[in-house]
Design a protein around this motif. Structure first.
Motif, PDB file in Angstrom:
ATOM      1  N   LYS A 271       1.012  -1.461  -0.495  1.00  0.00           N
ATOM      2  CA  LYS A 271      -0.114   0.341  -0.053  1.00  0.00           C
ATOM      3  C   LYS A 271       1.234   1.144   0.004  1.00  0.00           C
ATOM      4  N   GLU A 272       2.028   1.079   0.674  1.00  0.00           N
ATOM      5  CA  GLU A 272       3.008   2.571   0.488  1.00  0.00           C
ATOM      6  C   GLU A 272       3.656   2.644  -0.738  1.00  0.00           C
ATOM      7  N   ILE A 273       3.768   1.921  -1.482  1.00  0.00           N
ATOM      8  CA  ILE A 273       4.872   1.445  -1.967  1.00  0.00           C
ATOM      9  C   ILE A 273       3.395   1.815  -3.130  1.00  0.00           C
ATOM     10  N   HIS A 274       2.393   1.747  -3.665  1.00  0.00           N
ATOM     11  CA  HIS A 274       1.849   2.028  -4.105  1.00  0.00           C
ATOM     12  C   HIS A 274       1.329   3.706  -4.531  1.00  0.00           C
ATOM     13  N   ASP A 275       0.813   4.042  -3.070  1.00  0.00           N
ATOM     14  CA  ASP A 275       1.153   5.590  -3.024  1.00  0.00           C
ATOM     15  C   ASP A 275       2.215   6.596  -3.559  1.00  0.00           C
ATOM     16  N   LEU A 276       3.466   5.906  -2.823  1.00  0.00           N
ATOM     17  CA  LEU A 276       4.468   6.493  -4.147  1.00  0.00           C
ATOM     18  C   LEU A 276       5.308   7.312  -4.849  1.00  0.00           C
ATOM     19  N   THR A 277       3.316   5.378  -5.776  1.00  0.00           N
ATOM     20  CA  THR A 277       4.134   5.558  -7.242  1.00  0.00           C
ATOM     21  C   THR A 277       2.854   5.157  -7.957  1.00  0.00           C
ATOM     22  N   ASP A 278       2.492   6.343  -7.418  1.00  0.00           N
ATOM     23  CA  ASP A 278       1.057   6.214  -8.989  1.00  0.00           C
ATOM     24  C   ASP A 278       0.374   7.453  -9.217  1.00  0.00           C
ATOM     25  N   LYS A 279       1.724   8.701  -9.172  1.00  0.00           N
ATOM     26  CA  LYS A 279       1.496   9.904  -9.399  1.00  0.00           C
ATOM     27  C   LYS A 279       2.377   9.920 -10.614  1.00  0.00           C
TER      28      LYS A 279
END
Length: 442
Positions: A271-279
């Motif tokens: 979840k943390e990685i997704h939030d860091l890489t979704d932009k």
């Protein structure tokens, strides 16, 4: 006589005080709330909320279109209650602009028992035409767990949103490309999904929505399966260490310790990685160039992306996971190189991935470097091709020194093998984008 006048004055004052302070004679008019952004397609009802502490006893809704007044709704009923929700159907009209007038009266006895009246108006722009969409160019095929590119055209004077939707639930944002109304995106087929479908979705301010299918042939990758034995040594010296470092309570049972790391912590980390890489950080791009990734030259592959792992403890199946990167091993504390220009957006400890570096490369494309021992760059640094950015290590939920290399497209892990292959990149990404650019500039 004097006493009589005093009594009359007292009675008048008392009556006036009763009228002024009694809830029956409250003086606050109803509130009128209209849920609208100022546009309508005449299909979706207009939602109106009327509120008053003494209750609503009357309302009237009218529409003015092209100078003609139409009554849309009216009702007199003192028992309607303190809150009335109206869903007003708007009639068809050729007018480009309409005015909605709303009047409401409450149950108060104020104004000589007539009640308090409130009025509110709103002007709506009428737009019944859906956005225009066109697929300019896209990759020929996409593999499960893989990536693809698409260039599209979307035009509408009142455009609200546009994106590519995969399997009806994964959103990929579009980036303005070359000229007005043209957009580009990298998209992904999430590895856990068995099937794939992509749609271009566009919506205008009035709520008109259009969806257009983007044709991709399917490539079916066969990912390996692995049975992994978990030892007490791993649980005590690796799994416990991860929980301690993350300040998570450690269960007493060894199986629960491993499951806590492999399931609970893994979910937190992903979840943390997704939030860091979704932009996607670019406001607009005119070109996209990317070289093959080769972060650890001369290394050997120890585990592949998409590997379906089943974990056993003392012969019993206890957990499972999908590997979302590729493991590369060379020598201890080997130099990790940047294969492309980019910007560091994270260098931190991320649970099972250990000391993790994440780099942004444009158009929603990110690379992740896990289990590192040393960072050679920091957040915000712009890195160049061939630069040493970290060294391999064994931090996180691993025993041996190696690099976990991951690639992400707008938050979703994709197969790094594709992005390590110059031929694949040319055929599926750069040729698609450059070909679309030629079409647009004709």
């Amino acid at each position: 006589m004097k006493k009589l006048w005093i009594l009359i004055l007292l009675l008048i004052a008392g009556a006036a005080g009763f009228v002024y302070f009694s809830p029956m004679f409250e003086k606050t008019p109803p509130s009128i709330q209209i849920e609208s952004n100022g546009f309508t397609n005449l299909k979706k009802p207009l939602k109106v909320i009327l509120k008053d502490e003494s209750g609503i006893k009357y309302y009237r809704v009218t529409m003015i279109a092209g100078g003609v007044v139409s009554e849309l709704a009216t009702l007199t009923d003192p028992a309607m209650g303190k809150e009335v929700v109206l869903k007003i159907n708007l009639p068809k009209t050729n007018a480009k602009q309409i005015k909605i007038n709303i009047a409401a009266v409450d149950n108060s006895k104020w104004h000589f028992f007539a009640g308090n009246e409130a009025k509110k108006s709103i002007i709506l722009q009428v737009d019944t035409t859906a956005p225009l969409t066109e697929i300019i160019n896209n990759s020929y095929a996409i593999g499960n767990g893989g990536s693809a590119a698409a260039v599209v055209k979307v035009s509408d004077e009142n455009l609200k949103d546009k994106y590519i939707l995969v399997n009806g639930k994964y959103r990929f944002n579009l980036t303005p490309f070359v000229k007005k109304n043209y957009y580009v995106a990298l998209i992904a087929w999430p590895v856990k999904e068995k099937t794939f479908d992509a749609e271009l979705v566009a919506e205008d301010m009035a709520g008109n929505i259009v969806k257009e299918h983007i044709p991709y042939y399917w490539r079916k990758y066969r990912y390996p399966k692995a049975k992994i034995k978990i030892s007490d040594k791993f649980i005590n010296s690796v799994a416990k260490r991860v929980l301690e470092k993350m300040d998570i309570p450690i269960p007493n049972d060894p199986v629960e310790i491993f499951k806590k790391v492999n399931e609970t912590v893994r979910a937190m980390n992903e979840k943390e990685i997704h939030d860091l890489t979704d932009k996607v950080y670019e406001d607009k791009i005119s070109y996209f160039s990317i070289a093959r990734f080769n972060p650890l030259p001369g290394s050997a592959v120890r585990a592949y992306f998409g590997e379906q792992r089943t974990y056993y403890y003392k012969g019993e199946k206890i957990s499972n996971a999908i590997h979302k990167g590729i493991d590369l091993a060379k020598v201890k504390r080997a130099k990790i190189y940047s294969s492309n220009y980019g910007k560091v957006i994270a260098e931190k400890y991320i649970g099972i991935y250990g000391n993790t570096l994440i780099v942004y490369h444009k158009l929603g494309l990110y690379t992740l470097y896990g289990h590192t021992s040393v960072f050679k760059v920091k957040v915000g640094d712009k890195i160049r091709r061939g630069q040493v950015i970290a060294r391999t290590g064994s931090t996180g939920a691993v025993f041996g020194d190696h690099l976990h290399f991951g690639v992400y497209v707008q938050g979703y892990a994709v197969n790094p093998i594709e992005w390590m292959d110059p031929r694949w990149i040319k055929l599926n990404v750069t040729n698609v984008i450059n070909g679309a650019k030629r079409i647009i500039n004709k």
